[in-house]
Design a protein around this motif. Structure first.
Motif, mmCIF file in Angstrom:
data_model
loop_
_atom_site.group_PDB
_atom_site.id
_atom_site.type_symbol
_atom_site.label_atom_id
_atom_site.label_comp_id
_atom_site.label_asym_id
_atom_site.label_seq_id
_atom_site.Cartn_x
_atom_site.Cartn_y
_atom_site.Cartn_z
ATOM 1 N N SER A 1422 -20.301 -13.191 26.010
ATOM 2 C CA SER A 1422 -20.516 -11.764 26.217
ATOM 3 C C SER A 1422 -21.420 -11.184 25.136
ATOM 4 C CB SER A 1422 -19.174 -11.041 26.202
ATOM 5 O OG SER A 1422 -18.551 -11.275 24.960
ATOM 6 N N ASP A 1423 -21.706 -11.965 24.092
ATOM 7 C CA ASP A 1423 -22.555 -11.456 23.030
ATOM 8 C C ASP A 1423 -23.263 -12.645 22.376
ATOM 9 O OD1 ASP A 1423 -23.736 -9.689 21.199
ATOM 10 O OD2 ASP A 1423 -21.929 -8.461 21.162
ATOM 11 N N ASP A 1424 -24.106 -12.330 21.375
ATOM 12 C CA ASP A 1424 -24.953 -13.364 20.778
ATOM 13 C C ASP A 1424 -24.204 -14.598 20.304
ATOM 14 O OD1 ASP A 1424 -26.927 -11.686 21.204
ATOM 15 O OD2 ASP A 1424 -27.479 -11.317 19.117
ATOM 16 N N ILE A 1425 -24.789 -15.760 20.609
ATOM 17 C CA ILE A 1425 -24.262 -17.022 20.082
ATOM 18 C C ILE A 1425 -24.814 -17.213 18.669
ATOM 19 C CG2 ILE A 1425 -24.259 -19.516 20.393
ATOM 20 C CD1 ILE A 1425 -24.596 -19.068 23.357
ATOM 21 N N LEU A 1426 -23.934 -17.622 17.749
ATOM 22 C CA LEU A 1426 -24.369 -17.822 16.365
ATOM 23 C C LEU A 1426 -24.337 -19.287 15.952
ATOM 24 C CD1 LEU A 1426 -22.593 -14.934 14.466
ATOM 25 C CD2 LEU A 1426 -24.950 -15.082 15.202
ATOM 26 N N CYS A 1427 -23.577 -20.108 16.668
ATOM 27 C CA CYS A 1427 -23.489 -21.497 16.224
ATOM 28 C C CYS A 1427 -23.202 -22.380 17.428
ATOM 29 C CB CYS A 1427 -22.386 -21.653 15.187
ATOM 30 S SG CYS A 1427 -20.820 -20.994 15.751
ATOM 31 N N LEU A 1428 -23.543 -23.640 17.271
ATOM 32 C CA LEU A 1428 -23.401 -24.573 18.392
ATOM 33 C C LEU A 1428 -23.146 -25.958 17.818
ATOM 34 C CD1 LEU A 1428 -25.845 -24.848 21.357
ATOM 35 C CD2 LEU A 1428 -25.561 -26.796 19.917
ATOM 36 N N THR A 1429 -22.287 -26.709 18.476
ATOM 37 C CA THR A 1429 -22.104 -28.102 18.050
ATOM 38 C C THR A 1429 -21.756 -28.906 19.280
ATOM 39 O OG1 THR A 1429 -20.959 -29.565 16.519
ATOM 40 C CG2 THR A 1429 -19.627 -27.885 17.556
ATOM 41 N N ILE A 1430 -21.956 -30.228 19.182
ATOM 42 C CA ILE A 1430 -21.559 -31.055 20.319
ATOM 43 C C ILE A 1430 -20.485 -32.028 19.872
ATOM 44 C CG2 ILE A 1430 -23.734 -30.902 21.571
ATOM 45 C CD1 ILE A 1430 -24.348 -33.695 20.504
ATOM 46 N N ASN A 1431 -19.666 -32.428 20.846
ATOM 47 C CA ASN A 1431 -18.566 -33.338 20.587
ATOM 48 C C ASN A 1431 -19.118 -34.746 20.689
ATOM 49 O OD1 ASN A 1431 -16.113 -34.677 20.584
ATOM 50 N ND2 ASN A 1431 -15.108 -33.036 21.730
ATOM 51 N N GLN A 1432 -19.017 -35.514 19.586
ATOM 52 C CA GLN A 1432 -19.658 -36.834 19.600
ATOM 53 C C GLN A 1432 -18.705 -37.932 20.038
ATOM 54 O OE1 GLN A 1432 -22.559 -37.739 16.731
ATOM 55 N NE2 GLN A 1432 -22.625 -35.704 15.847
ATOM 56 N N HIS A 1433 -17.476 -37.593 20.387
ATOM 57 C CA HIS A 1433 -16.542 -38.639 20.796
ATOM 58 C C HIS A 1433 -16.839 -39.054 22.232
ATOM 59 C CE1 HIS A 1433 -12.772 -40.716 21.680
ATOM 60 N NE2 HIS A 1433 -12.663 -40.846 20.370
ATOM 61 N N GLY A 1479 -17.662 -12.345 13.715
ATOM 62 C CA GLY A 1479 -18.255 -13.415 14.504
ATOM 63 C C GLY A 1479 -17.884 -14.769 13.950
ATOM 64 N N VAL A 1480 -18.312 -15.803 14.694
ATOM 65 C CA VAL A 1480 -18.033 -17.193 14.310
ATOM 66 C C VAL A 1480 -19.348 -17.777 13.843
ATOM 67 C CG1 VAL A 1480 -17.185 -19.399 15.137
ATOM 68 C CG2 VAL A 1480 -16.340 -17.282 16.146
ATOM 69 N N CYS A 1481 -19.411 -18.264 12.595
ATOM 70 C CA CYS A 1481 -20.723 -18.708 12.114
ATOM 71 C C CYS A 1481 -20.864 -20.213 12.048
ATOM 72 C CB CYS A 1481 -21.023 -18.091 10.753
ATOM 73 S SG CYS A 1481 -19.904 -18.614 9.481
ATOM 74 N N SER A 1482 -19.779 -20.956 12.272
ATOM 75 C CA SER A 1482 -19.913 -22.409 12.236
ATOM 76 C C SER A 1482 -18.808 -23.025 13.072
ATOM 77 C CB SER A 1482 -19.813 -22.881 10.781
ATOM 78 O OG SER A 1482 -19.651 -24.262 10.720
ATOM 79 N N VAL A 1483 -19.146 -24.066 13.818
ATOM 80 C CA VAL A 1483 -18.122 -24.806 14.578
ATOM 81 C C VAL A 1483 -18.363 -26.302 14.391
ATOM 82 C CG1 VAL A 1483 -17.493 -23.168 16.385
ATOM 83 C CG2 VAL A 1483 -19.557 -24.486 16.639
ATOM 84 N N SER A 1484 -17.280 -27.077 14.434
ATOM 85 C CA SER A 1484 -17.418 -28.524 14.239
ATOM 86 C C SER A 1484 -16.254 -29.232 14.914
ATOM 87 C CB SER A 1484 -17.421 -28.818 12.731
ATOM 88 O OG SER A 1484 -17.158 -30.167 12.483
ATOM 89 N N PHE A 1485 -16.549 -30.326 15.648
ATOM 90 C CA PHE A 1485 -15.480 -31.116 16.276
ATOM 91 C C PHE A 1485 -14.997 -32.199 15.315
ATOM 92 C CE2 PHE A 1485 -17.447 -29.614 20.288
ATOM 93 C CZ PHE A 1485 -16.309 -29.225 20.968
ATOM 94 N N LEU A 1492 -11.105 -28.622 16.806
ATOM 95 C CA LEU A 1492 -12.336 -27.892 16.574
ATOM 96 C C LEU A 1492 -12.116 -27.005 15.350
ATOM 97 C CD1 LEU A 1492 -15.141 -27.042 17.688
ATOM 98 C CD2 LEU A 1492 -13.995 -25.233 18.902
ATOM 99 N N LEU A 1493 -13.101 -27.017 14.465
ATOM 100 C CA LEU A 1493 -13.018 -26.219 13.245
ATOM 101 C C LEU A 1493 -13.973 -25.043 13.388
ATOM 102 C CD1 LEU A 1493 -12.609 -25.839 10.125
ATOM 103 C CD2 LEU A 1493 -14.345 -27.565 9.815
ATOM 104 N N SER A 1494 -13.497 -23.846 13.063
ATOM 105 C CA SER A 1494 -14.406 -22.704 13.141
ATOM 106 C C SER A 1494 -14.350 -21.910 11.847
ATOM 107 C CB SER A 1494 -14.034 -21.795 14.313
ATOM 108 O OG SER A 1494 -12.773 -21.213 14.097
ATOM 109 N N THR A 1495 -15.447 -21.274 11.512
ATOM 110 C CA THR A 1495 -15.536 -20.466 10.297
ATOM 111 C C THR A 1495 -15.986 -19.071 10.689
ATOM 112 O OG1 THR A 1495 -16.286 -22.452 9.210
ATOM 113 C CG2 THR A 1495 -16.519 -20.420 7.995
ATOM 114 N N GLY A 1496 -15.413 -18.069 10.021
ATOM 115 C CA GLY A 1496 -15.684 -16.695 10.436
ATOM 116 C C GLY A 1496 -16.588 -15.946 9.490
ATOM 117 N N LEU A 1497 -17.110 -14.832 10.009
ATOM 118 C CA LEU A 1497 -17.925 -13.922 9.195
ATOM 119 C C LEU A 1497 -17.060 -12.799 8.653
ATOM 120 C CD1 LEU A 1497 -21.038 -13.514 11.467
ATOM 121 C CD2 LEU A 1497 -20.952 -14.542 9.220
ATOM 122 N N ASP A 1498 -15.735 -12.892 8.873
ATOM 123 C CA ASP A 1498 -14.856 -11.824 8.412
ATOM 124 C C ASP A 1498 -14.879 -11.768 6.879
ATOM 125 O OD1 ASP A 1498 -11.944 -13.659 8.008
ATOM 126 O OD2 ASP A 1498 -13.631 -14.406 9.146
#
Length: 1977
Positions: A1422-1433, A1479-1485, A1492-1498
């Motif tokens: 619904s709003d801007d995407i800030l980060c993207l990752t792919i699942n390597q498993h 917002g969410v600024c980083s994601v990692s599987f 899934l690990l996520s990091t916030g801009l809070d």
């Protein structure tokens, strides 16, 4: 003496009259057993109509307001109101709780619904957000929660035909929800034109996405998807309250009293009109009735149940539908106050504010008569002969009826205020009537109720009255709590109390008087008891109060606070309670719940037999909570237990608060912090041995491990002691006192619980000493008891909060399974049943409770014992129902289930510990005896007394006293292990000898500490009145102990080590022989504590003795005389030191003063600080002075440094402080806030620290924890590289972490939420849709009836569109030119072995196929995407996670969220709504792909771990005070990850549900400083690489910096990528391309060798933001929005994606005939894009930001307007400049060629439009300009004949001017006749409809009418593209919306032939190409 126990008889609920129909709906169902389930007040009722029996569910503690039936129709869910309301799921057959769901809702639970499988339950709260929550109800877990709506929600239902879909409805809305991950996403129902927007009251779902709903006006609205499809008008006369779906169809019930049945397609079958029935009470409904209103229907086969507003339940048989059968009745709405019982028959009479009086049969449980009165009824009485019924009314009148036929005898009104009480005299002669007029009137019954007397004298309203047996006296109670007596019948007040002495009362219903004192709590003076009735026969009393409790007490009860039994059921206040005439029943009536409860009285003799019936289950026990009356019957509390129950473990400052405190203090100290701070010392210490064991307030905390070692705890340390080698190993994970310890059944793991604001439980491994799991978030203040289940999977814990909360955990997952308030009293022990892990027991002060798990809650019952004893320990026996508990009196209680079978005397004094063996038990008590028992406690097999006589020779110390109190006992390895209150751990051999293994001081603070001048010994002295000598050599034992008269605070060895001086707390001191501890000499000169004592150096000639009364006395040791007194201190003395010569004393005081005195006389000296440093001090233990100013922490306001000691080599200063930290500083510690190493082991304050004579050991003592800790010292120099166990200093170094413009921009950017964006142009004025139009000439009515004028011309010239014009129906996203590289990183990846790539821009994820160049899109964000990752498993191929911007983290639709989706199918797999506000600024599987690990801009920069498939949050923690850029899992791990950010690198471990972290330690490399870290990569063997802002890469092993790869890039290293298959690492940075280097490098696994690649982009500086490596190819994303593929072999670059680097893209022009277009942007480039080829054809660098662009009509020239006011004309063919000109200073906003190619119009920010004649050649002289434009120009359009131009301006005004004269055209009729060549204006009557309602802050920014003239496309500040019909003069026109762009669209254009729409983004710098879908012909 009256018996003060609770009565032995009890009450059992037998029947409830009534049904809750008011304010509730859909609450009446058939169960599978064909019983009826409903609720009334706080009781769930299951009614069997065939047998006329009721069963009750009593698990709620307040009104139930919602009910749902499980699809299998056995289980029921009910929800209640209250401050902390909960939901119970219970079995309608057994009426037992299955699960409790709590801790989410507030206020109440309005609706409930099960899904089709019955696995999930949805609930809606009554809070302001009407929270919707989805539960996995069996586990008591929340799956998802979201704000439901701003207004009330009335109904919610699962779509039974589509999984994970729900529908809710309520005030003016209906919402369709989808559940994905943990996100509930709503779509509002669109009412459209089909029906009015109105309140929807109920709903039912059908197949094919059809939903039926009942509306407030009686229509049924039928929905298909989210759109209203049709309505069934007038289905009911008014609101439809209930709708029920079954196999045959639907039943609806309405306010009109009808029930209608419909078939499956909602065609009507039949109507049942209940208003026609002769049953119920229609008959007497009279003029005030509301008529019957249906609140609930249930259709099941051929039966229909109907519940009405007026508390009736009807059953209708379908084929006999005009004979509804009334099966339950109750009073209707309005308070119920009147209750009377018949004197001779089992009848009860009630009267209510509903104006009805009813007679109930207590035998048949039925209503047998009713009669309606004129007025609300407030009280009732039946005459002694049972003939008359008197009713007191609210208006002050009373009526007497004949009971036989309810006819009126008399109606009298003598009063104005309500009659609250009336009673007939026992002889039947008089009726006393008490009113709210403060008086009682007496009427003669035989004189036809003539008034014969009046009682006055009351100062308040009359509440209760009773007659005496002889009818001569009346006693009254009034509202002010006064009790008065009157003579009858005259009504004269009796003032002489003597004559009342012998009066016998006929009844007792008064609440005042000595006989009923005990009904009041001890200290209450409130009138919350409404009714009392005494049963003289059985000597019991029943009371009813405002809290809905019915209580049973003994009668008479004279002492306040008597014991009682209490019964729940009524929810709010109970207004009345009465015994039936034969005392078989108690009848109680509820005020607000207007229900009648009938309780069966079970007298004492019966209740013994009744014990075998399981007691009714309730959450609050029926057997009373103890009231705290004078406990004469409770034995004397044991002193030890008394002490222990007083302990609160509260802290002034909790360790958790330190970070905040530091932050607050930092602000103050910013300035000093900038100075160079002292480095931390090079040497370090390591905990080596602890003397101490916590026995004085803990029990059962000592065990053998699997390996035969001994585990216990002391202070904040878990200790594993090896008794063969006499060594200890430590678990140091806690940061405050450990209070309890439990061992896993396999004896390899241990759980420990600590003190803390949010206290933690650690489960750790005794071999590795590593935490397996950390449980937090539930216990406040501390954890006081723990137990593992027999299978080791569960753990039970008890908190120290006021409710002693019990939590049951699945500890490995870190999940809370259940929780419940345990008890108000302290709980000492919790044990899980070894046979049934769902059951547990708790025991403690005055209670023993038996619990079982029910979903997320626990249900507890008290054990039945006579008098309640305090239990100290408990164990389960040889079968699941046997429990044994030890009491504080020395008995063992033996329980079966919950019943006490017998008690056995085991010890003198409390039994503190017991342990179950294979065959038998072992117990230990305060009497110091260990007893072995057989398995039934019949025989004591053996006892061992703990005595000095039996101590074995190998003991490591001495017993202080015989028979010490035993606090812990456990068996193993052929020995009994015993822990005592005195802090000793002993091992008892089965044959008798006892070995002492470990010991410490007893309870009381330890302050005194001295180390021997030349031997490895130390002495301690403590408040436990002992002086002890300890051996510090490896034998680690206590060598000697001496008892003292008083506690001591200080001690000191003489310089030769022969004498030992000890200062005592009473102001005396003694000197003893250091070997024998015998007295040499003693003095008593002071009154206050002796706080420090010191021998002078050298020969030890003098002794300085400092006391609490501000003096230091100096004694001559040899002559034993006082030779001097140091005076002049203002406060007590804390520290003293001698100088080397023995001539000078340095003194510190409690007021932080530093003084100097000359010895031996004690003369005060003033010495400047520069000199002090030069003095050679013999010792340094002071904490003040310039040479130690750096030891005081930033937060010195809340913590004191209590002790210090300088090492003998003068290099290291050790300090101890109030927070339990031991710190090491480099000496001298000059300058504030020096860096240090700190160690946590002591829990509370460290009272003293000392180095041994050779500096090899540091010895510290703790105050509250009574420990002596020995630390091994490793000086600088010899250091094997070991784990650093110290934490770095408080304040991070304030060196800046480096600077780079790109990093700063990324750090400081605030992402706007689209929904909240404001306008991009500085507009002023009134928006078009709010402007008032002047009517045009035509509308003024001057037009002739038949117009002779020409027909109105076309608004728009339609070019190059064939004859048949077709409108455009839809737009489909076809192409996107753009990539978000300038402020996002690591967001380009390969998919499918490199066949596709994935990246993002704006709010869409883009998958680009490299062979076909086709793009496909993921558009669910619904709003801007800030980060993207792919699942390597490999198990999750093509699974992508993207995180977006969001508003606050309130879990609503605008909250930030992470979408996990399949890149190929674009299907959403899970949506995770998160609390990362901003917002969410980083994601990692993770490695397995499941987490899934996520990091916030809070502001806290939270890191969170999710199980993304379930949408469950596993763990979350505050990350860092400043921005974290990236957090990534180690590629081989599911538990380890690393986060990097502004001056931050942290190494994290997931333990259960807790996140533990370590800061990176830099100290190992000289001059390394913490820089801003930007990227992370991983190598084998726990190596981590982090890229920094300076271009270096740091290499870390574990969390320690091992080397630095200097200048891996010349600028910041923005991105790193670890290749999984070969471990090679790719880095990308910012640098100038050169021969050797490039912004892209490929490295080996250790980051030692690399190969650089050059990106041939032609930029001066390359800035790489994202890298990814595939097979032989590297994918690079740059800051300049290019994505490039680089070949590893040939280094060839292939640009795959281009985009504008900086935005906004203001200019957009489409070619007049081809599908190509131009864009011009802030980045100073103009780019040409080809739609069919899907690529950028060309780009021109202009060197200045461009603002607008336009093609000439033939497409051969292009005009470009610049931001600096210049404009340029290019020839398209050659891209040569044809002409350029700069006549303006401010940006050119629009530029246009006239349709005849002659003129060029240039509109600028200077409120002007300039005209240029192109036929005059390229020198471009201005020929004219338009003046009087009110504001800046936005858009311009020429007319088709090139004679006029229309201009839209910044004041929301549209103006028309002539070309080329520049004259304004103002006449509307002329303007209306112009045909325009193009239309790009957002203003004008023709386009008023494009302005939406919610554009108060934001605007429509651009528009374009299609070439066919039938449509207009617009763009706005919200980032939406909208498609309207043209013209659209009506406001708020209908349209279609297309999402994808970020906030602020700048421009939109149709391409030729209306084949495409191109839209240009402001914030997202992207171009979207939409394919137009035309309507068919």
């Amino acid at each position: 003496m009256a018996d003060r126990t609770a009565p032995n008889c009890h009450l059992r609920l037998e029947w409830v009259y009534g049904y809750r129909g008011h304010q509730c709906r859909n609450n009446l169902y058939y169960t599978a057993a064909k019983e009826i389930v409903y609720f009334v007040a706080g009781v769930g009722v299951v009614y069997n109509t065939r047998e006329h029996k009721q069963k009750f569910y009593l698990g709620h503690n307040d009104d139930i307001i919602s009910l749902a039936l499980h699809p299998e129709r056995v289980l029921v869910a009910t929800g209640q109101v209250g401050k902390e309301p909960y939901i119970c799921v219970w079995d309608s057959y057994t009426v037992q709780t299955v699960s409790i769901l709590k801790d989410v809702h507030t206020h109440g639970i309005a609706c409930l619904a099960f899904d089709l499988e019955g696995q999930c339950l949805v609930s809606v709260g009554l809070d302001s957000k009407n929270t919707i929550c989805v539960w996995d109800w069996r586990r008591g877990k929340v799956l998802a929660a979201a704000p439901g709506h701003t207004d009330r929600i009335f109904d919610i239902s699962w779509d039974l035909y589509q999984p994970s879909k729900l529908v809710s409805c309520g005030v003016k809305h209906i919402k369709f929800w989808s559940l994905c991950g943990n996100a509930l996403t709503p779509k509002r129902g669109v009412f459209g034109k089909t029906g009015d927007l109105q309140t929807i009251l109920c709903l039912a779902c059908a197949k094919d996405e059809v939903t039926y709903s009942g509306a407030l006006n009686g229509d049924i609205y039928v929905w298909k998807g989210i759109n209203l499809m049709r309505t069934v008008q007038g289905a009911h006369g008014s609101g439809i309250f209930s709708m029920n779906a079954c196999e045959e169809g639907f039943a609806t019930g309405g306010r009109d009293g009808c029930v209608r049945l419909w078939d499956l397609n909602f065609k009507p079958i039949t109507v049942i009109d209940l208003r026609e029935t002769d049953q119920g009470y229609k008959v007497a409904r009279g003029e005030n009735s509301r008529g019957l209103s249906v609140r609930s229907v249930c259709w099941r086969g051929d039966h229909i149940l109907v519940g009405t507003q007026d508390s009736e339940i009807f059953e209708v048989v379908v084929h006999d539908r005009n004979k509804p059968f009334l099966i339950m009745q109750g009073h209707c709405e309005g308070e119920l106050w009147a209750l009377a019982v018949h004197p001779t028959k089992p009848l009860a009479m009630t009267g209510s504010d509903d104006r009805s009086v009813r007679i109930w049969s207590l035998i048949d449980h039925a209503l047998i008569a009713r009669c309606n009165m004129e007025e609300p009824i407030r009280c009732a009485a039946v005459s002694t002969d049972g003939i008359h019924l008197a009713l007191g009314m609210k208006d002050g009148s009373f009526t007497v009826l004949r009971v036989r036929d309810m006819t009126e005898v008399v109606h009298i009104k003598d009063r104005k205020e309500a009659i609250h009480e009336l009673k007939y005299s026992p002889d039947g002669g008089h009726l006393a009537v008490g009113s709210n007029d403060n008086s009682v009137d007496i009427y003669g019954v035989v004189q036809r109720y003539k008034k014969v007397g009046e009682c006055i004298g009351s100062n308040s309203f009359i509440t209760h009255m009773d007659w005496s047996t002889d009818s001569k006296y009346l006693q009254t109670n009034n509202g002010s709590g006064r009790r008065l007596f009157y003579r009858m019948p005259s009504g004269k007040e009796v003032t002489n109390r003597e004559e009342l002495k012998l009066v016998q009362w006929a009844s007792w219903t008064c609440v005042l008087g000595p006989e009923v004192n005990g009904i009041w709590p001890k200290y209450s003076d409130i009138n919350d008891i409404n009714s009392v009735d005494a049963n003289f026969n059985n000597q019991v009393l029943v009371t009813a109060d405002d809290y809905g409790l019915v209580k049973l007490l003994r009668y008479p009860c004279i002492k306040k606070g008597a014991k009682f039994k209490k019964y729940l059921g009524h929810s709010a206040h109970i207004t009345n309670a009465r015994w039936s005439h034969d005392y078989q029943w108690v009848i109680t009536i509820g005020g607000a719940d207007h229900s009648v409860f009938q309780w069966k009285f079970v007298p004492e003799r019966k209740s013994k037999e009744a014990l075998h019936i399981a007691p009714q289950e309730t959450l609050a026990d029926s057997n009373s909570e103890e009231s705290d009356s004078d406990q004469s019957d409770v034995p004397e509390m044991d002193s030890e237990i008394e002490q222990e129950t007083q302990l609160t473990y509260r802290r002034q400052v909790y360790k958790e608060d330190l970070p905040q405190l530091k932050e607050q203090c930092k602000e103050k100290h910013r300035a000093t912090a900038m100075k160079k701070r002292e480095r931390a010392p090079g040497s370090r210490v390591k905990l080596h041995f602890i003397h101490g064991y916590r026995g004085y307030d803990c029990r059962s905390n000592l065990f053998y491990t699997q390996a035969g070692e001994i585990v216990y705890h002391v202070a904040a340390v878990g200790v594993v002691y090896n008794r063969q080698q006499n060594t200890q190993r430590f678990y140091m994970g806690h940061d405050d006192d450990i209070l309890c310890l439990a061992i896993h059944p396999l004896k390899d793991f241990v759980a420990t619980g600590q003190v803390g604001r949010d206290s933690a439980i650690h489960i750790w491994d005794t071999e590795m000493l590593k935490p397996m799991s950390v449980l937090k978030g539930f216990h406040q203040l501390g954890v006081c008891a723990l137990d593992f289940s027999a299978d080791g999977k569960r753990l039970a814990s008890v908190g120290l909060d006021d409710n002693h909360t019990i939590v049951l955990w699945d500890w490995r997952k870190g999940e809370k399974l259940s929780a419940m308030r345990g008890s108000k009293d302290k709980i000492f022990v919790v044990k899980i049943n070894p046979y049934l892990p769902d059951k547990l027991i708790t025991a403690g002060v005055k209670h023993m409770k038996f619990w079982h798990k029910a979903g997320g809650g626990l249900i507890g019952r008290k054990g039945n014992m006579g008098k309640t004893e305090t239990m100290m320990c408990a164990v389960y026996g040889w079968s699941e129902e046997m429990v044994f508990s030890g009491t504080c009196t020395g008995d063992i209680c033996i329980w079966r289930d919950m019943f006490l079978m017998k008690t056995v005397k085991a010890h003198d004094g409390p039994v503190f510990s017991m342990h179950a063996l294979e065959k038998g038990f072992v117990t230990g008590g305060k009497d110091g005896i260990v007893a072995l028992w057989d398995d039934t406690f019949e025989r004591c097999l053996k006892t061992y007394a703990i005595k000095r006589a039996v101590l074995a020779p190998g003991s490591k110390g001495l017993l202080l006293e015989d028979n010490p109190s035993i606090r812990a006992i456990s068996l193993g390895h052929g020995h009994i292990l015993v822990g005592t209150k005195n802090g000793e751990i002993l091992e008892v051999d089965k044959s008798g000898p006892i070995t002492l293994l470990v010991q410490g001081h007893m309870e009381g603070e330890v302050w005194g500490l001295a180390t021997h001048p030349h031997l490895p010994l130390c002495a301690t002295v403590s408040d436990d009145k002992t002086l002890r000598i300890w051996d510090l050599s490896p034998s680690h034992c206590m060598l000697a102990v001496r008892k003292l008269r008083k506690g001591g605070r200080c001690c000191c060895f003489s310089p030769d080590g022969k004498a030992l001086a000890v200062g005592l707390n009473d102001g005396s001191f003694l000197i003893v022989n250091a070997d024998t501890l015998e007295d040499l000499v003693s003095f008593h000169h002071r009154k206050d504590i002796i706080s420090d004592i010191r021998f002078s150096p050298g020969a030890g000639k003098y002794l300085a003795v400092a006391s609490g009364d501000t003096f230091v006395d100096i004694y001559n040791v040899m002559s034993s005389k006082r030779v001097g007194v140091c005076k002049g201190c203002l406060n007590y003395i804390t520290h003293l030191d001698w100088d080397k010569r023995g001539k000078l004393l340095q003194v510190n005081t409690g007021a932080k003063e530093q003084f100097f005195f000359e010895a031996p006389r004690g003369k005060k000296q003033t010495i400047p600080s520069t000199e002090v440093e030069k003095i050679d001090w013999s010792t340094w233990t002071c904490v003040l002075g310039t040479s130690v100013e750096g030891i005081w922490p930033v937060i010195s306001e809340v913590t004191e440094v209590t002790a210090a000691c300088l090492s003998n080599d003068r290099k290291v200063l050790a300090t101890g402080d109030d927070l339990g930290y031991v710190k090491l500083f480099r000496y001298p510690v000059k300058g504030k806030y020096a860096k240090f190493k700190r160690y946590v082991a002591h829990s509370a304050h460290v009272t003293n620290v000392r180095w041994t004579h050779d500096d090899s050991l540091l010895v510290t003592v703790g105050g509250g924890d009574t420990c002596l800790m020995i630390w091994a010292h490793e000086p600088e120099g010899h250091r094997e590289f070991k784990q650093c166990d110290s934490e770095e200093s408080d304040i991070e170094s304030e060196d800046d972490g480096g600077y780079d413009s790109d990093v700063t921009r990324e750090n400081e950017i605030t992402y706007t939420i689209k929904a909240l964006s404001s306008n991009m142009r500085p507009m002023i004025g009134v928006k078009p849709h709010l402007q008032l139009k002047e009517p045009s000439v035509d509308e003024r009515g001057s037009r002739p009836p038949v117009s002779r004028a020409l027909p109105q011309p076309e608004k728009l010239q339609t070019n190059n569109v064939g004859k048949k014009k077709r409108p455009i129906e839809d737009l489909v996203l076809d192409l996107v030119f753009g990539y978000r590289g300038n402020d996002c990183r690591n967001n380009v990846h390969y998919l499918n072995e490199g066949a596709d790539i994935i990246y993002h821009t704006a709010s869409i994820g883009i998958v680009l196929n490299l062979t076909t160049s086709c793009q496909s899109f993921y558009v669910e964000h619904s709003d801007d995407i800030l980060c993207l990752t792919i699942n390597q498993h490999p198990k999750f191929p093509n699974v992508v996670a993207t995180g977006q911007v969001g508003d606050t983290g309130d879990m609503s639709a605008t909250s930030p969220s992470i979408h996990v989706w399949d890149a190929m199918t674009k299907q959403t797999l899970s949506v995770l709504r998160c609390f990362h506000s901003g917002g969410v600024c980083s994601v990692s599987f993770s490695a397995t792909g499941k987490l899934l690990l996520s990091t916030g801009l809070d502001p806290e920069h939270t890191v969170t771990i999710w199980k993304w498939q379930e949408g469950a949050k596993v763990a979350s923690r505050i990350g860092h005070t400043q921005r974290i850029f990236v957090a990534e899992f180690r590629p081989d791990s599911d538990t380890h990850f690393v986060s990097v950010g502004i001056k931050h690198v942290r190494f994290w471990t997931l333990a259960g549900r807790a996140l533990l972290s370590k800061k990176g330690v830099l100290s190992t490399i000289e001059d390394a400083r913490m820089q801003t870290m930007l990227s992370v990569a991983f190598g084998a063997n726990n190596l981590t690489f982090t890229g920094t802002i300076s271009g270096d890469v740091c290499v870390w092993k574990e969390h320690i910096l091992v080397r630095i790869v200097a200048k891996a890039h010349t600028g910041p290293v923005f991105t790193m990528y670890t290749t999984l298959r070969d471990g090679l690492i790719v880095t990308g940075g910012k640098e100038r391309p050169s021969k050797e280097g490039g912004a892209l490098k490929l490295w080996d696994q250790e980051l030692k060798r690399c190969r650089a690649f050059r990106l041939e982009t032609g930029q001066i500086i390359d800035c790489v933001r994202s890298v990814c490596r595939g097979k032989g190819k590297i994918l690079v994303g740059t800051r300049n929005a290019e994505i490039i593929e680089v070949g590893e072999k040939n280094a060839a670059c292939n640009i795959l994606v281009n985009g504008h680097m900086d935005g906004p893209i203001w200019g957009l022009a489409t070619h007049p005939s081809r599908d190509v277009f131009l864009s011009a942007a802030e980045d100073g480039t103009v780019r040409l894009w080809d739609i069919p080829e899907k690529k950028m054809l060309n780009k021109v660098n202009l060197g200045h930001p461009a603002h607008t662009i336009s093609y000439s009509p033939e497409g051969d020239m292009v005009a470009i307007g610049m931001k600096n006011g210049e404009f340029i004309i290019l020839l398209v063919a050659s891209l040569k400049i044809w002409g350029k000109k700069r006549d303006r200073r401010s940006p050119i906003q629009d530029i246009r060629f006239s349709p005849n190619s002659r003129y060029l119009a240039v509109g600028s920010n200077e409120s002007s439009v300039d005209f240029y004649d192109l036929t005059l050649g390229p020198q471009l002289n201005r020929i004219n300009c338009c003046r009087d434009i009110p504001s800046f120009v936005m858009q311009m359009d020429f007319s088709a004949d090139s004679n006029s131009v229309q201009i839209s301006t910044g004041t929301y005004k549209r103006l028309v001017y002539e070309v080329p004269s520049g004259k304004p055209v103002t006449e509307q009729s002329l303007i209306d006749r112009i045909t325009w060549a193009s239309w790009t204006s957002v203003l004008g009557d023709e386009v008023v409809g494009i302005w939406s309602r919610n554009t108060d802050k934001a605007d429509v920014t651009c528009a374009c009418v299609s070439h066919s003239g039938l449509n207009v496309a617009t763009g706005d500040d919200f980032g939406m593209v909208k498609l309207f019909d043209f013209p659209c003069p009506e406001k708020f026109a209908k349209h279609k919306r297309f999402l994808g762009h970020s906030a602020h669209l700048t421009n939109v254009r149709f391409t030729s032939g209306d084949r495409f729409v191109v839209s240009a983004g402001g914030d997202d710098r992207s171009l979207f190409v939409w394919r137009c879908v035309h309507a068919p012909h």
